[in-house]
Design an enzyme around this catalytic site. Structure first.
Site, mmCIF file in Angstrom:
data_model
loop_
_atom_site.group_PDB
_atom_site.id
_atom_site.type_symbol
_atom_site.label_atom_id
_atom_site.label_comp_id
_atom_site.label_asym_id
_atom_site.label_seq_id
_atom_site.Cartn_x
_atom_site.Cartn_y
_atom_site.Cartn_z
ATOM 1 N N HIS A 16 0.854 -1.190 0.000
ATOM 2 C CA HIS A 16 0.000 0.000 0.000
ATOM 3 C C HIS A 16 0.889 1.239 0.000
ATOM 4 O O HIS A 16 2.071 1.171 0.370
ATOM 5 C CB HIS A 16 -0.913 0.006 1.232
ATOM 6 C CG HIS A 16 -2.051 -0.957 1.126
ATOM 7 N ND1 HIS A 16 -2.571 -1.613 2.210
ATOM 8 C CD2 HIS A 16 -2.765 -1.375 0.050
ATOM 9 C CE1 HIS A 16 -3.571 -2.376 1.814
ATOM 10 N NE2 HIS A 16 -3.702 -2.258 0.517
ATOM 11 N N GLY A 64 -2.410 -1.936 -8.309
ATOM 12 C CA GLY A 64 -3.378 -2.754 -7.576
ATOM 13 C C GLY A 64 -4.827 -2.418 -7.871
ATOM 14 O O GLY A 64 -5.597 -3.294 -8.277
ATOM 15 N N ASP A 69 -3.847 -6.503 -8.412
ATOM 16 C CA ASP A 69 -4.180 -7.493 -7.378
ATOM 17 C C ASP A 69 -4.787 -8.736 -8.014
ATOM 18 O O ASP A 69 -4.467 -9.863 -7.645
ATOM 19 C CB ASP A 69 -5.156 -6.902 -6.353
ATOM 20 C CG ASP A 69 -4.550 -5.765 -5.546
ATOM 21 O OD1 ASP A 69 -3.320 -5.746 -5.342
ATOM 22 O OD2 ASP A 69 -5.319 -4.881 -5.107
ATOM 23 N N ASP A 89 -1.182 -1.406 4.814
ATOM 24 C CA ASP A 89 -1.354 -0.244 5.684
ATOM 25 C C ASP A 89 -2.703 -0.395 6.377
ATOM 26 O O ASP A 89 -3.748 -0.160 5.771
ATOM 27 C CB ASP A 89 -1.320 1.038 4.855
ATOM 28 C CG ASP A 89 -1.688 2.281 5.654
ATOM 29 O OD1 ASP A 89 -1.714 2.208 6.903
ATOM 30 O OD2 ASP A 89 -1.943 3.321 5.029
ATOM 31 N N HIS A 96 -10.111 0.112 -2.926
ATOM 32 C CA HIS A 96 -10.153 -1.193 -3.590
ATOM 33 C C HIS A 96 -10.010 -2.329 -2.578
ATOM 34 O O HIS A 96 -9.448 -3.384 -2.864
ATOM 35 C CB HIS A 96 -9.078 -1.267 -4.688
ATOM 36 C CG HIS A 96 -7.676 -1.240 -4.182
ATOM 37 N ND1 HIS A 96 -7.099 -0.122 -3.615
ATOM 38 C CD2 HIS A 96 -6.726 -2.195 -4.157
ATOM 39 C CE1 HIS A 96 -5.863 -0.410 -3.254
ATOM 40 N NE2 HIS A 96 -5.608 -1.660 -3.566
ATOM 41 N N ASP A 99 -10.663 -5.890 -3.599
ATOM 42 C CA ASP A 99 -9.595 -6.542 -4.355
ATOM 43 C C ASP A 99 -8.523 -7.099 -3.417
ATOM 44 O O ASP A 99 -8.010 -8.196 -3.618
ATOM 45 C CB ASP A 99 -8.936 -5.560 -5.327
ATOM 46 C CG ASP A 99 -9.914 -4.974 -6.320
ATOM 47 O OD1 ASP A 99 -10.872 -5.677 -6.695
ATOM 48 O OD2 ASP A 99 -9.728 -3.808 -6.717
ATOM 49 N N ARG A 105 -7.631 -13.780 0.220
ATOM 50 C CA ARG A 105 -8.444 -14.995 0.254
ATOM 51 C C ARG A 105 -7.840 -16.076 -0.633
ATOM 52 O O ARG A 105 -7.737 -17.245 -0.235
ATOM 53 C CB ARG A 105 -9.873 -14.683 -0.203
ATOM 54 C CG ARG A 105 -10.777 -15.889 -0.213
ATOM 55 C CD ARG A 105 -12.172 -15.536 -0.791
ATOM 56 N NE ARG A 105 -12.889 -16.731 -1.096
ATOM 57 C CZ ARG A 105 -12.727 -17.471 -2.183
ATOM 58 N NH1 ARG A 105 -11.869 -17.133 -3.111
ATOM 59 N NH2 ARG A 105 -13.436 -18.566 -2.369
#
Length: 147
Positions: A16, A64, A69, A89, A96, A99, A105
């Site tokens: 981030h 991203g 991502d 962060d 997002h 995402d 996941r």
């Protein structure tokens, strides 16, 4: 876990905005170890790492929020990625966020080693599991998807 065309395992580097300096610093300090990997990174993070460590094999993907991502998620689903270093962060809301959650996941579903901070990244970089030398604890169904 590795791409048949390359003898090197692959790592993804994501950070981030507020953690990009930390990721670049991590890459500089660990350039010798990271040289043993093919690296993919989201757009700005990848560009900054390439600039700071030109000796590393870094492929920048899209930013991203613009699909980077998801590109890394696809590499996980294809079985091409050995680990994900994602310097998150936790104090800044992300537009997002869905995402980011989807990427994390997939790393969990496919049992990919994942570091969300610098301390864990240091440990993982020394891990035999990350370099593909140790046996995975994946379920048989997921192992079949990787073949």
């Amino acid at each position: 876990m590795q791409d048949a065309d390359s003898p090197k395992p692959m790592l993804a580097l994501v950070a981030h905005d507020a953690r990009k300096d930390a990721m670049v610093d991590f890459a500089r300090r660990n350039a010798t170890k990271l040289a043993d990997y093919r690296l993919v990174a989201t757009g700005t993070t990848g560009g900054r790492i390439k600039e700071a460590c030109p000796q590393l094999d870094v492929t920048p993907l899209k930013s991203g929020p613009l699909g980077g991502d998801q590109q890394i998620g696809a590499l996980i689903a294809e079985g091409a990625l050995n680990g994900l270093f994602f310097f998150v962060d936790p104090l800044t809301p992300m537009p997002h966020d869905v995402d980011v959650k989807a990427l994390m996941r997939l790393a969990l579903v496919y049992d990919i080693p994942m570091a969300l901070n610098q301390a864990t990244a240091e440990i993982l970089l020394r891990s035999a599991r990350l370099s593909g030398l140790a046996t995975s604890s994946q379920t048989p169904e997921i192992s079949k998807l990787r073949q």
